[in-house]
Design a protein around this motif. Structure first.
Motif, short mmCIF file in Angstrom:
data_model
loop_
_atom_site.label_atom_id
_atom_site.label_comp_id
_atom_site.label_asym_id
_atom_site.label_seq_id
_atom_site.Cartn_x
_atom_site.Cartn_y
_atom_site.Cartn_z
N GLU A 81 0.81 -1.22 0.00
CA GLU A 81 0.00 0.00 0.00
C GLU A 81 0.84 1.27 0.00
OE1 GLU A 81 -3.37 0.09 -0.26
OE2 GLU A 81 -3.31 -2.09 -0.46
N CYS A 82 2.05 1.20 0.57
CA CYS A 82 2.86 2.42 0.69
C CYS A 82 4.14 2.39 -0.14
CB CYS A 82 3.18 2.72 2.16
SG CYS A 82 3.78 1.33 3.08
N LEU A 83 4.41 1.29 -0.82
CA LEU A 83 5.57 1.21 -1.70
C LEU A 83 5.07 1.25 -3.14
CD1 LEU A 83 8.64 0.70 -2.16
CD2 LEU A 83 8.09 -1.72 -2.22
N ASP A 84 5.25 2.38 -3.77
CA ASP A 84 4.84 2.55 -5.16
C ASP A 84 6.10 2.53 -6.01
OD1 ASP A 84 3.88 3.21 -7.63
OD2 ASP A 84 2.79 4.99 -6.96
N VAL A 85 6.39 1.37 -6.61
CA VAL A 85 7.64 1.25 -7.36
C VAL A 85 7.68 2.17 -8.57
CG1 VAL A 85 8.24 -1.07 -6.59
CG2 VAL A 85 6.83 -0.78 -8.62
N ARG A 86 6.53 2.66 -9.00
CA ARG A 86 6.55 3.64 -10.10
C ARG A 86 7.17 4.94 -9.64
NH1 ARG A 86 0.38 2.67 -10.94
NH2 ARG A 86 0.70 3.34 -8.84
N GLU A 87 7.13 5.20 -8.34
CA GLU A 87 7.73 6.42 -7.79
C GLU A 87 9.16 6.21 -7.30
OE1 GLU A 87 6.44 9.54 -7.63
OE2 GLU A 87 4.84 8.76 -8.87
N CYS A 88 9.59 4.95 -7.28
CA CYS A 88 10.94 4.63 -6.81
C CYS A 88 11.84 4.42 -8.01
CB CYS A 88 10.93 3.35 -5.99
SG CYS A 88 9.86 3.40 -4.57
N ASP A 89 13.03 4.89 -7.91
CA ASP A 89 14.01 4.65 -8.96
C ASP A 89 14.95 3.51 -8.59
OD1 ASP A 89 13.26 6.81 -10.76
OD2 ASP A 89 13.97 8.12 -9.17
N VAL A 90 15.19 3.35 -7.31
CA VAL A 90 16.09 2.30 -6.85
C VAL A 90 15.47 1.65 -5.62
CG1 VAL A 90 18.44 1.76 -6.05
CG2 VAL A 90 18.09 3.64 -7.67
N VAL A 91 15.39 0.31 -5.66
CA VAL A 91 14.80 -0.46 -4.55
C VAL A 91 15.76 -1.60 -4.22
CG1 VAL A 91 12.83 -1.86 -3.79
CG2 VAL A 91 12.46 0.02 -5.40
N GLY A 92 15.96 -1.84 -2.93
CA GLY A 92 16.79 -2.96 -2.51
C GLY A 92 16.18 -3.65 -1.31
N PHE A 93 16.17 -4.97 -1.35
CA PHE A 93 15.65 -5.77 -0.26
C PHE A 93 16.81 -6.44 0.48
CE2 PHE A 93 14.47 -10.23 0.89
CZ PHE A 93 13.81 -9.91 2.08
N ALA B 255 23.00 4.17 -5.55
CA ALA B 255 22.49 5.55 -5.49
C ALA B 255 23.62 6.54 -5.21
CB ALA B 255 21.41 5.66 -4.41
N LEU B 256 24.56 6.14 -4.41
CA LEU B 256 25.68 7.01 -4.07
C LEU B 256 26.52 7.37 -5.30
CD1 LEU B 256 26.94 8.33 -1.57
CD2 LEU B 256 28.36 6.31 -1.33
N HIS B 257 26.64 6.43 -6.22
CA HIS B 257 27.52 6.63 -7.37
C HIS B 257 26.79 6.80 -8.70
CE1 HIS B 257 30.88 5.85 -4.75
NE2 HIS B 257 30.30 4.73 -4.36
N ALA B 258 25.46 6.81 -8.67
CA ALA B 258 24.68 6.89 -9.92
C ALA B 258 24.90 8.23 -10.62
CB ALA B 258 23.20 6.70 -9.61
N THR B 259 24.95 8.15 -11.92
CA THR B 259 25.07 9.38 -12.71
C THR B 259 23.71 9.80 -13.27
OG1 THR B 259 25.67 8.05 -14.65
CG2 THR B 259 27.47 8.98 -13.33
N ARG B 260 22.77 8.87 -13.30
CA ARG B 260 21.43 9.23 -13.78
C ARG B 260 20.61 9.78 -12.62
NH1 ARG B 260 16.82 5.85 -13.44
NH2 ARG B 260 17.15 4.05 -12.13
N PRO B 261 19.62 10.59 -12.90
CA PRO B 261 18.79 11.15 -11.81
C PRO B 261 18.02 10.06 -11.06
CG PRO B 261 18.39 12.30 -13.89
CD PRO B 261 19.23 11.10 -14.20
N ILE B 262 17.98 10.22 -9.77
CA ILE B 262 17.21 9.32 -8.90
C ILE B 262 16.31 10.18 -8.04
CG2 ILE B 262 17.35 7.65 -7.01
CD1 ILE B 262 20.09 6.82 -8.08
N ARG B 263 15.04 9.82 -7.98
CA ARG B 263 14.10 10.56 -7.13
C ARG B 263 13.95 9.90 -5.76
NH1 ARG B 263 9.01 9.97 -10.53
NH2 ARG B 263 10.11 8.05 -10.89
N ARG B 264 13.83 8.56 -5.76
CA ARG B 264 13.54 7.87 -4.52
C ARG B 264 14.32 6.57 -4.43
NH1 ARG B 264 7.49 7.31 -3.47
NH2 ARG B 264 7.77 9.52 -3.14
N LEU B 265 14.86 6.33 -3.24
CA LEU B 265 15.59 5.12 -2.90
C LEU B 265 14.80 4.43 -1.80
CD1 LEU B 265 18.15 3.27 -2.74
CD2 LEU B 265 19.12 5.01 -1.21
N SER B 266 14.35 3.20 -2.07
CA SER B 266 13.57 2.45 -1.07
C SER B 266 14.37 1.25 -0.59
CB SER B 266 12.25 1.97 -1.68
OG SER B 266 11.44 3.08 -2.00
#
Length: 195
Positions: free
Chosen positions: A27-39, A50-61
């Protein structure tokens, strides 16, 4: 935009679990709004990415990040010896802990097993998994690195299950809470964030 997803230790393609009806976070994890997800172990990799990414990232989950800061080195070494002695037994015990309480339903086990390496024992590469286990046990999340990620305008959200038997969820909560944009504390979930 499709999220970059990093799997947990011994798992592959388990991102589907977090959209399942049994998921405590769907209900609260919308992967369309996340750019990077890690379990779990993947959360460590997601932070590095995320620390070294050169492309834009909006959300890290970060889902149940593998947080072992408080575990003594001797215990970490003991975990590695247990794994080396019998990887299959270790992985079975790990899966049982990840499922949580012994009353975890058979339905949950059936839901999770296809994504875990025990579903295809021939695919277990003990050396590679042993290296992964060492990396995840000895990794330390760094407050400065999380601050750098936030300073780039990236929202960081962390999901923790209060009944997690893999990591000390209270220690993880205390560490992440002041450093991230949002922290979701799921009272009735374990490491796999299932209800």
């Amino acid at each position: 935009m499709t999220a970059v997803y990093f799997s947990g230790f011994g798992f592959a393609n388990e991102s589907a679990l977090f959209a399942a009806p049994q998921s405590a976070v769907r209900e609260c994890l919308d992967v369309r709004e996340c750019d990077v997800v890690g379990f779990s172990y993947g959360a460590q990799k997601a932070v590095r990415y995320a620390l070294h990414a050169t492309r834009p990232i909006r959300r890290l989950s970060l889902l149940s990040p593998a947080f072992f800061h408080g575990m003594p080195t001797k215990r970490k070494e003991a975990e590695l010896r247990l794994f080396a002695a019998n990887p299959t037994r270790y992985l079975r015990a790990f899966l049982q802990q990840a499922l949580g309480d012994t009353d975890a339903s058979e339905a949950q086990r059936e839901l999770v097993l296809p994504y875990f390496c025990l579903a295809a024992p021939e695919s277990i590469h003990a050396d590679a998994l042993g290296d992964d286990l060492r990396a995840l046990l000895f990794y330390a999340f760094c407050a400065d690195e999380l601050a750098q990620i936030c300073a780039r305008g990236i929202e960081i959200e962390v999901f923790l299950g209060a009944k997690d038997r893999i990591v000390n969820a209270l220690e993880a909560r205390d560490f992440f809470a002041p450093l991230v944009t949002r922290l979701f504390w799921v009272r009735d979930a374990g490491h796999l964030l299932l209800l």
